[in-house]
Motif scaffolding. Structure first.
Motif, PDB file in Angstrom:
ATOM      1  N   ARG A  69     -32.666  31.961  30.844  1.00 41.91           N
ATOM      2  CA  ARG A  69     -32.090  32.372  29.715  1.00 41.91           C
ATOM      3  C   ARG A  69     -32.890  33.615  29.339  1.00 41.91           C
ATOM      4  NH1 ARG A  69     -32.418  26.943  25.612  1.00 41.91           N
ATOM      5  NH2 ARG A  69     -30.649  25.777  26.863  1.00 41.91           N
ATOM      6  N   HIS A  70     -33.797  34.069  29.969  1.00 42.63           N
ATOM      7  CA  HIS A  70     -34.502  35.247  29.707  1.00 42.63           C
ATOM      8  C   HIS A  70     -34.112  36.287  30.440  1.00 42.63           C
ATOM      9  CE1 HIS A  70     -37.833  33.192  27.215  1.00 42.63           C
ATOM     10  NE2 HIS A  70     -37.480  32.304  27.940  1.00 42.63           N
ATOM     11  N   ARG A  71     -33.448  36.043  31.685  1.00 45.01           N
ATOM     12  CA  ARG A  71     -32.816  37.252  32.580  1.00 45.01           C
ATOM     13  C   ARG A  71     -31.860  38.089  31.830  1.00 45.01           C
ATOM     14  NH1 ARG A  71     -29.687  38.095  36.934  1.00 45.01           N
ATOM     15  NH2 ARG A  71     -28.598  36.137  36.690  1.00 45.01           N
ATOM     16  N   VAL A  72     -32.137  39.258  31.999  1.00 45.72           N
ATOM     17  CA  VAL A  72     -31.040  40.264  31.516  1.00 45.72           C
ATOM     18  C   VAL A  72     -29.853  40.625  32.254  1.00 45.72           C
ATOM     19  CG1 VAL A  72     -30.583  42.610  30.608  1.00 45.72           C
ATOM     20  CG2 VAL A  72     -32.954  41.347  30.124  1.00 45.72           C
ATOM     21  N   LYS A  73     -28.709  40.325  31.862  1.00 40.25           N
ATOM     22  CA  LYS A  73     -27.438  40.766  32.849  1.00 40.25           C
ATOM     23  C   LYS A  73     -26.819  41.888  32.069  1.00 40.25           C
ATOM     24  CE  LYS A  73     -27.049  35.538  33.233  1.00 40.25           C
ATOM     25  NZ  LYS A  73     -28.104  35.472  32.400  1.00 40.25           N
ATOM     26  N   ALA A 130     -32.867  32.429  24.106  1.00 39.32           N
ATOM     27  CA  ALA A 130     -34.301  32.613  24.778  1.00 39.32           C
ATOM     28  C   ALA A 130     -35.091  33.250  23.449  1.00 39.32           C
ATOM     29  CB  ALA A 130     -34.672  33.590  25.742  1.00 39.32           C
ATOM     30  N   TYR A 131     -34.357  33.504  22.262  1.00 40.31           N
ATOM     31  CA  TYR A 131     -35.062  34.007  21.129  1.00 40.31           C
ATOM     32  C   TYR A 131     -35.821  33.072  20.264  1.00 40.31           C
ATOM     33  CZ  TYR A 131     -35.185  36.697  16.630  1.00 40.31           C
ATOM     34  OH  TYR A 131     -35.723  37.242  15.381  1.00 40.31           O
ATOM     35  N   GLY A 132     -37.083  33.468  20.140  1.00 40.59           N
ATOM     36  CA  GLY A 132     -38.223  32.462  19.613  1.00 40.59           C
ATOM     37  C   GLY A 132     -38.817  31.650  20.552  1.00 40.59           C
ATOM     38  N   ALA A 133     -38.421  31.583  21.783  1.00 42.95           N
ATOM     39  CA  ALA A 133     -38.967  30.779  22.829  1.00 42.95           C
ATOM     40  C   ALA A 133     -40.347  31.256  23.246  1.00 42.95           C
ATOM     41  CB  ALA A 133     -38.129  30.682  23.923  1.00 42.95           C
ATOM     42  N   VAL A 134     -41.624  30.849  22.685  1.00 41.04           N
ATOM     43  CA  VAL A 134     -42.778  31.139  22.905  1.00 41.04           C
ATOM     44  C   VAL A 134     -43.431  30.548  24.290  1.00 41.04           C
ATOM     45  CG1 VAL A 134     -45.181  31.378  21.783  1.00 41.04           C
ATOM     46  CG2 VAL A 134     -43.188  31.372  20.385  1.00 41.04           C
ATOM     47  N   PHE A 135     -44.079  31.345  24.976  1.00 43.39           N
ATOM     48  CA  PHE A 135     -44.605  30.884  26.231  1.00 43.39           C
ATOM     49  C   PHE A 135     -45.990  31.705  26.783  1.00 43.39           C
ATOM     50  CE2 PHE A 135     -41.369  33.911  27.119  1.00 43.39           C
ATOM     51  CZ  PHE A 135     -41.845  35.086  27.996  1.00 43.39           C
ATOM     52  N   VAL A 136     -46.670  30.931  27.236  1.00 46.18           N
ATOM     53  CA  VAL A 136     -47.967  31.800  27.952  1.00 46.18           C
ATOM     54  C   VAL A 136     -47.534  32.475  28.788  1.00 46.18           C
ATOM     55  CG1 VAL A 136     -50.279  31.137  28.857  1.00 46.18           C
ATOM     56  CG2 VAL A 136     -49.032  29.725  27.042  1.00 46.18           C
TER      57      VAL A 136
END
Length: 461
Positions: A91-95, A47-53
């Motif tokens: 991809r952003h969820r922490v495990k 998810a690194y660098g994945a920009v989103f609103v």
């Protein structure tokens, strides 16, 4: 500190001096076997660098997005956004057992950039933004993965991670260079000993947060606290009828909590001034900060450090002021005393001065609250660290953009009326929390010491 060294085999993929460190080059030159960081990983920075609103919503309908600061916070308080804000939320969820690396920032000695934190229950199932480089190990929680984490937390490990930077003022991490970082291979005994220390650190950090929450729950379950919570939990414009004395002409100081302040003042006859002397609510003195290197000087904690699970202090010479204005005794309350009213801001949040924090100097921006008795300190912390308590503390703020807590208004806040049984229960939980935090800090420090003093010297000699 500037250094000069020779790079035997520079790569055309990295031509900046920043991309080389003496330790990494020494590891690459040694004939003894090393492994690449990428060899231990199943996934890196998906998810690194994945920009989103970010689309804000209520907590019941969204997920919690954490910043780099939240990753290192003792009790993260992220922003609540809709899950569909992210194109690929999973991809952003922490495990659990992932390693989160701060992936955007500058090279300041006490900056978070390039530092790693292992995911425990504080972070699991929260979501990271584009600035977090998340490392997922092929064998999560194994000796190899935890030993590698300890290496990344060491000073040479942090410099190695930062050597993979690109950019100008705000730097980022290059995945290709990060994947190629060498990790020294050690015998199984050293690896297992280091990994067990990290496991204990994770376990004790989780105990620390769990015990803090249990202490608060004793007061949160009081009927009047539930009623007050319903009055002030939601942030919105409010109006109240006020019949008490007017200590200020600012409506914020009376109306911001809805009816919660008035309710608790009527239900509880005690006030904070009954258990805290007037001279024991203060901010520290202003002083000159002169940087130095250990063993000289003392660690200096800013507001971010006090609320962190692993502080990154600055080392300064002991200032020429009264020690009581610079250091705090254990079980003091440290309140974010200057700031703004953002929901995730430190302003109005409360930290408990555990013995490890009491060894360091504390910034003057934190408001000290020092009750006379140990039991009273426990009740004060348990109350003021709840959502209701934070709302009440923030209601004592005065100023324009950058607010400050006014000491006389803090002292006039209600003090909980609880029986001896509840008081002892709160104190037991906070004692357990304090012991767990110190144990976790000692375990992680010892794991890093093994890397820095037992492993690396044999490789870099």
């Amino acid at each position: 500190m500037a250094s000069t060294f020779i790079v035997e085999k520079p790569t055309t993929a990295a031509l900046r001096a920043l991309n080389y460190t003496p330790e990494v080059e020494a590891l690459r030159r040694r004939k003894r076997r090393t492994a690449k960081l990428g060899d231990f990983l199943s996934e890196m920075g998906s998810a690194y660098g994945a920009v989103f609103v970010r689309i804000d919503c209520d907590r019941d309908h969204g997920v919690e997005l954490i910043t780099q600061g939240d990753m290192f916070a003792a009790e993260p308080s992220g922003r609540i956004i809709r899950l569909d804000s992210m194109a690929r939320p999973e991809r952003h969820r922490v495990k659990r057992w992932q390693v989160l690396v701060s992936g955007a920032g500058t090279l300041g000695e006490s900056e978070l950039y390039g530092r790693s934190i292992i995911a425990d229950d504080r972070l699991v199932d929260r979501y990271v933004g584009p600035h977090a480089m998340v490392l997922t190990f092929a064998d999560p929680g194994s000796d190899d993965s935890l030993y590698t984490y300890a290496f990344l937390c060491s000073k040479p490990g942090i410099r190695a991670v930062r050597s993979t930077s690109f950019g100008t003022k705000i730097l980022g991490l290059r995945k290709d260079l990060l994947r190629e970082l060498p990790v020294p291979i050690v015998d199984n005994e050293v690896k297992h000993r280091t990994a067990n220390l990290i496991r204990r650190c994770v376990e004790q950090r989780e105990t620390y947060v769990r015990e803090l929450q249990a202490a608060r729950r004793v007061l949160e379950d009081l009927p009047e606290m539930r009623e007050a919570h319903a009055m002030c939990a939601k942030r919105q414009a409010r109006h109240v009828l006020w019949s008490g004395p007017l200590f200020t002409m600012n409506a914020w100081n009376y109306a911001s909590t809805g009816g919660a302040l008035n309710l608790l003042m009527q239900r509880w006859p005690g006030r904070l001034r009954d258990v805290v002397p007037a001279k024991k609510v203060f901010r520290g003195g202003r002083f000159q900060r002169i940087s130095c290197d250990p063993p000289n000087g003392i660690d200096f904690l800013n507001q971010r450090d006090v609320f962190s699970i692993r502080p990154v202090p600055r080392r300064i010479l002991h200032p020429n002021i009264d020690k009581s204005l610079f250091c705090v005794p254990p079980l003091s309350l440290l309140v974010g005393g200057q700031g703004t009213l953002g929901e995730g801001e430190l302003f109005g949040q409360v930290a408990l001065a555990t013995p490890d924090l009491a060894k360091s100097g504390i910034t003057e921006h934190l408001l000290r609250i020092q009750p006379v008795e140990r039991a009273q300190a426990a009740i004060c912390y348990a109350f003021l660290s709840t959502l209701v308590g934070r709302r009440l503390l923030r209601s004592t703020g005065v100023g324009t953009k950058l607010l400050s807590l006014r000491e006389d208004l803090v002292l006039s806040l209600p003090y909980p009326s609880v029986d001896d049984q509840k008081s002892r229960k709160v104190q037991r939980h906070l004692d357990a929390a304090s012991n767990a935090r110190v144990d976790a800090a000692n375990a992680e420090s010892e794991a890093i010491r093994i890397i820095e003093e037992e492993v690396l010297p044999t490789w870099l000699a």
